[in-house]
Design a protein around this motif. Structure first.
Motif, PDB file in Angstrom:
ATOM      1  N   GLU A 170      36.361  32.134  45.472  1.00 37.46           N
ATOM      2  CA  GLU A 170      35.688  31.589  46.649  1.00 37.46           C
ATOM      3  C   GLU A 170      36.182  30.205  47.059  1.00 37.46           C
ATOM      4  OE1 GLU A 170      31.447  32.088  46.246  1.00 37.46           O
ATOM      5  OE2 GLU A 170      31.647  34.278  46.175  1.00 37.46           O
ATOM      6  N   ASP A 171      37.429  29.896  46.738  1.00 34.46           N
ATOM      7  CA  ASP A 171      38.064  28.639  47.128  1.00 34.46           C
ATOM      8  C   ASP A 171      39.531  28.949  47.408  1.00 34.46           C
ATOM      9  OD1 ASP A 171      39.365  26.178  47.307  1.00 34.46           O
ATOM     10  OD2 ASP A 171      38.333  25.310  45.584  1.00 34.46           O
ATOM     11  N   ASN A 172      39.952  28.819  48.651  1.00 35.52           N
ATOM     12  CA  ASN A 172      41.323  29.196  48.994  1.00 35.52           C
ATOM     13  C   ASN A 172      42.288  28.010  49.032  1.00 35.52           C
ATOM     14  OD1 ASN A 172      40.607  27.983  51.410  1.00 35.52           O
ATOM     15  ND2 ASN A 172      41.230  29.690  52.698  1.00 35.52           N
ATOM     16  N   ARG A 179      33.080  34.988  50.565  1.00 38.30           N
ATOM     17  CA  ARG A 179      33.869  33.953  51.235  1.00 38.30           C
ATOM     18  C   ARG A 179      35.240  34.536  51.560  1.00 38.30           C
ATOM     19  NH1 ARG A 179      31.024  29.021  52.178  1.00 38.30           N
ATOM     20  NH2 ARG A 179      29.349  29.036  50.653  1.00 38.30           N
ATOM     21  N   LEU A 200      39.175  34.409  51.911  1.00 35.89           N
ATOM     22  CA  LEU A 200      40.280  33.673  51.304  1.00 35.89           C
ATOM     23  C   LEU A 200      41.484  33.523  52.231  1.00 35.89           C
ATOM     24  CD1 LEU A 200      40.100  35.138  47.705  1.00 35.89           C
ATOM     25  CD2 LEU A 200      39.243  32.924  48.529  1.00 35.89           C
ATOM     26  N   LYS A 238      34.012  30.927  55.755  1.00 38.37           N
ATOM     27  CA  LYS A 238      35.162  30.300  55.111  1.00 38.37           C
ATOM     28  C   LYS A 238      34.788  29.805  53.716  1.00 38.37           C
ATOM     29  CE  LYS A 238      34.505  25.651  56.946  1.00 38.37           C
ATOM     30  NZ  LYS A 238      35.127  24.554  57.642  1.00 38.37           N
ATOM     31  N   THR A 239      35.790  29.407  52.964  1.00 37.63           N
ATOM     32  CA  THR A 239      35.538  28.869  51.628  1.00 37.63           C
ATOM     33  C   THR A 239      35.262  27.373  51.718  1.00 37.63           C
ATOM     34  OG1 THR A 239      37.822  28.272  51.099  1.00 37.63           O
ATOM     35  CG2 THR A 239      37.150  30.531  50.618  1.00 37.63           C
TER      36      THR A 239
END
Length: 158
Positions: free
Chosen positions: A42-44, A70, A72, A117-118
């Protein structure tokens, strides 16, 4: 590059098939290339970092741990990937802006879509070995994708 994943599986029985039902996006229905990897949740941040670099025909495989909460990859990162020479992305997670991504000359496979979005927290790892289902996916291996599925090989097949 002309191939179908069923033909590759028939000709090379030792290849691995990623065990997911993919949704297809982007203008490239078929793509292949050497693998580069990202592991994240969940963090791109690492995805954004990768697609700003020259892709040189590679495929970015993102292990998002299957999260559909989320996205990516969105239209901005997909456009960067295409402009920087990436052949495609395979995301074990979600994407967004799919109506725009469908106009971009990039192959995109993902588990699903999510409009959120992330939060960029600068987390994740690049070019690390992944295990997707029971399939090892290593940087420098080869990936072949079409509408039938995604095949992984340690060496170039076509």
């Amino acid at each position: 590059m002309e191939f179908t994943t069923p033909d590759l599986c028939d000709a090379h029985p030792a290849v691995a098939v990623l065990p997911f039902q993919w949704q297809s996006f982007g203008r490239r229905e078929r793509f292949a290339g050497p693998i580069s990897t990202v592991a994240c949740f969940e963090d791109n941040s690492r995805v954004a970092e990768a697609v700003t670099e020259p892709g040189e025909g590679r495929v970015l495989v993102v292990d998002g741990q299957g999260s559909l909460d989320r996205s990516l990859l969105g239209d901005r990162l997909a456009a960067l990937a295409a402009n920087n020479g990436w052949a495609g992305t395979v995301i074990v997670g979600a994407v967004r802006d799919v109506e725009i991504i469908d106009q971009i000359d990039l192959g995109v496979r993902a588990l699903g879509v999510c409009p959120r979005k992330t939060d960029k927290q600068d987390r994740g790892d690049r070019d690390v070995p992944l295990r997707l289902g029971e399939v090892p996916v290593n940087p420098g291996g080869w990936l072949y994708a079409d509408r039938n599925g995604v095949v992984i090989s340690e060496q170039r097949l076509v």
